[in-house]
Design a protein around this motif. Structure first.
Motif, PDB file in Angstrom:
ATOM      1  N   PRO A  56       0.790  -1.349  -0.021  1.00 37.26           N
ATOM      2  CA  PRO A  56      -0.044   0.078  -0.025  1.00 37.26           C
ATOM      3  C   PRO A  56       0.959   1.483   0.033  1.00 37.26           C
ATOM      4  O   PRO A  56       0.187   2.347  -0.368  1.00 37.26           O
ATOM      5  N   ARG A  57       2.137   1.074   0.532  1.00 36.86           N
ATOM      6  CA  ARG A  57       3.144   2.304   0.509  1.00 36.86           C
ATOM      7  C   ARG A  57       4.272   2.254  -0.235  1.00 36.86           C
ATOM      8  O   ARG A  57       4.635   1.025  -0.635  1.00 36.86           O
ATOM      9  N   LEU A  58       4.801   3.244  -0.603  1.00 33.46           N
ATOM     10  CA  LEU A  58       6.145   3.225  -1.307  1.00 33.46           C
ATOM     11  C   LEU A  58       7.059   4.298  -1.161  1.00 33.46           C
ATOM     12  O   LEU A  58       6.896   5.475  -0.693  1.00 33.46           O
ATOM     13  N   LEU A  59       8.520   3.754  -1.173  1.00 32.17           N
ATOM     14  CA  LEU A  59       9.584   4.647  -0.806  1.00 32.17           C
ATOM     15  C   LEU A  59      10.510   4.469  -1.970  1.00 32.17           C
ATOM     16  O   LEU A  59      10.811   3.255  -2.267  1.00 32.17           O
ATOM     17  N   VAL A  60      10.926   5.433  -2.794  1.00 35.11           N
ATOM     18  CA  VAL A  60      11.803   5.354  -3.806  1.00 35.11           C
ATOM     19  C   VAL A  60      13.131   6.284  -3.632  1.00 35.11           C
ATOM     20  O   VAL A  60      12.878   7.370  -3.271  1.00 35.11           O
ATOM     21  N   LEU A  61      14.199   5.760  -3.630  1.00 36.27           N
ATOM     22  CA  LEU A  61      15.562   6.494  -3.648  1.00 36.27           C
ATOM     23  C   LEU A  61      16.233   6.369  -5.336  1.00 36.27           C
ATOM     24  O   LEU A  61      16.441   5.438  -5.639  1.00 36.27           O
ATOM     25  N   THR A  62      16.308   7.479  -5.535  1.00 35.11           N
ATOM     26  CA  THR A  62      17.307   7.605  -7.144  1.00 35.11           C
ATOM     27  C   THR A  62      18.473   8.568  -6.821  1.00 35.11           C
ATOM     28  O   THR A  62      18.288   9.751  -6.510  1.00 35.11           O
ATOM     29  N   ASP A  63      19.516   8.019  -7.192  1.00 31.19           N
ATOM     30  CA  ASP A  63      20.897   8.819  -6.805  1.00 31.19           C
ATOM     31  C   ASP A  63      21.950   8.331  -7.886  1.00 31.19           C
ATOM     32  O   ASP A  63      22.996   7.775  -7.640  1.00 31.19           O
ATOM     33  N   PRO A  64      21.578   8.823  -8.896  1.00 34.32           N
ATOM     34  CA  PRO A  64      22.746   8.283 -10.473  1.00 34.32           C
ATOM     35  C   PRO A  64      23.809   9.113 -10.080  1.00 34.32           C
ATOM     36  O   PRO A  64      23.778  10.031  -9.318  1.00 34.32           O
TER      37      PRO A  64
END
Length: 279
Positions: free
Chosen positions: A159-167
């Protein structure tokens, strides 16, 4: 793009900011019992040795985590205490700080039984190391482009979402690619929490990221920038984080963390926190 290895930069001042934000956001989200799907689009390796030849060559951790480590008992913020306690666990019984966790290690450390962690990595060497480690902690590793992989995985079953993006942003188009991906991901999961790291360099290319996000429908974008008091001859003069849909109360707690860490006898940097895009 596959030439970048984070081992040269592990534990630097940008990692302190990035992983401080990641740990705080995840801990705050876990105040509720419902499951969280966590995604790391550019995972790298899970654990880094700060005494390795690569880390010693740049010595970036000295102006980062190693500047905070001696004061770990004096850091007043409860959120830093949780960060340092986990860092101690990464190092086990070692007296010195010799190991530093990459972002998938921080996610895995906080993972509850109902949560999932998916780590994307393209570099073949890094993927091998990551996969060997992941088998011991129960997270998924996918050897593919993380931006494309993220969109294919959304919306998640949790039901919940956490995204890390660090190119690494070695290729200028990555600013555009990150913006486009985050916008599409937000459209599919408007309730998700998205953390986007960017370097602050002389050419100010990160403003391309700002322009794309401010021109989109995305709202509630908190901007954190940590700027070094002494500008190096080359490389980053600062580090930035965008936090989309930060948990309620995140702004005040993260401000306190970075204010405490940025003092002259620690990171020797100034921190600014504002809203790139308000609600």
């Amino acid at each position: 793009m596959l030439s970048y290895l984070h081992a040269f930069h592990a534990g630097n001042f940008a990692d302190v900011q990035k992983h401080g934000a990641l740990l705080l956001a995840l801990r705050m989200m876990q105040a509720k019992d419902s499951a969280i799907a966590c995604f790391d689009t550019h995972a790298g390796s899970a654990l880094y040795r700060l005494d390795s030849d690569q880390a010693q060559k740049t010595d970036e951790a000295r102006r980062g985590i190693q500047a905070l480590w001696p004061d770990r008992q004096q850091l007043l913020s409860g959120d830093w205490k949780a960060f340092m306690a986990q860092l101690e666990r990464f190092n086990g019984s070692r007296a010195a700080l010799s190991h530093y966790g990459g972002s998938p290690a921080w996610m895995a450390a906080l993972k509850r039984p109902q949560d999932t962690v998916t780590a994307f990595e393209l570099h073949p060497t890094e993927t091998g190391k990551l996969s060997d480690w992941a088998a011991t902690v129960g997270i998924q590793v996918r050897h593919q482009d993380g931006l494309r992989g993220l969109l294919k995985a959304l919306p998640p079953s949790a039901p919940r979402l956490l995204v890390l993006t660090d190119p690494s942003y070695e290729i200028k188009t990555e600013y555009r690619d990150v913006a486009e991906t985050v916008i599409k991901a937000w459209q599919r999961c408007r309730h998700g929490v998205f953390l986007v790291w960017y370097p602050i360099l002389p050419k100010q290319d990160h403003h391309r990221l700002f322009s794309a996000l401010t021109a989109s429908e995305v709202t509630k974008v908190l901007r954190s920038e940590l700027t070094l008091a002494e500008t190096p001859d080359r490389g980053m003069s600062g580090s930035g984080m965008l936090v989309i849909n930060p948990p309620w109360g995140f702004e005040e707690r993260f401000r306190a963390m970075m204010s405490e860490a940025g003092t002259a006898d620690r990171l020797n940097a100034t921190h600014q926190l504002d809203w790139l895009v308000p609600e």
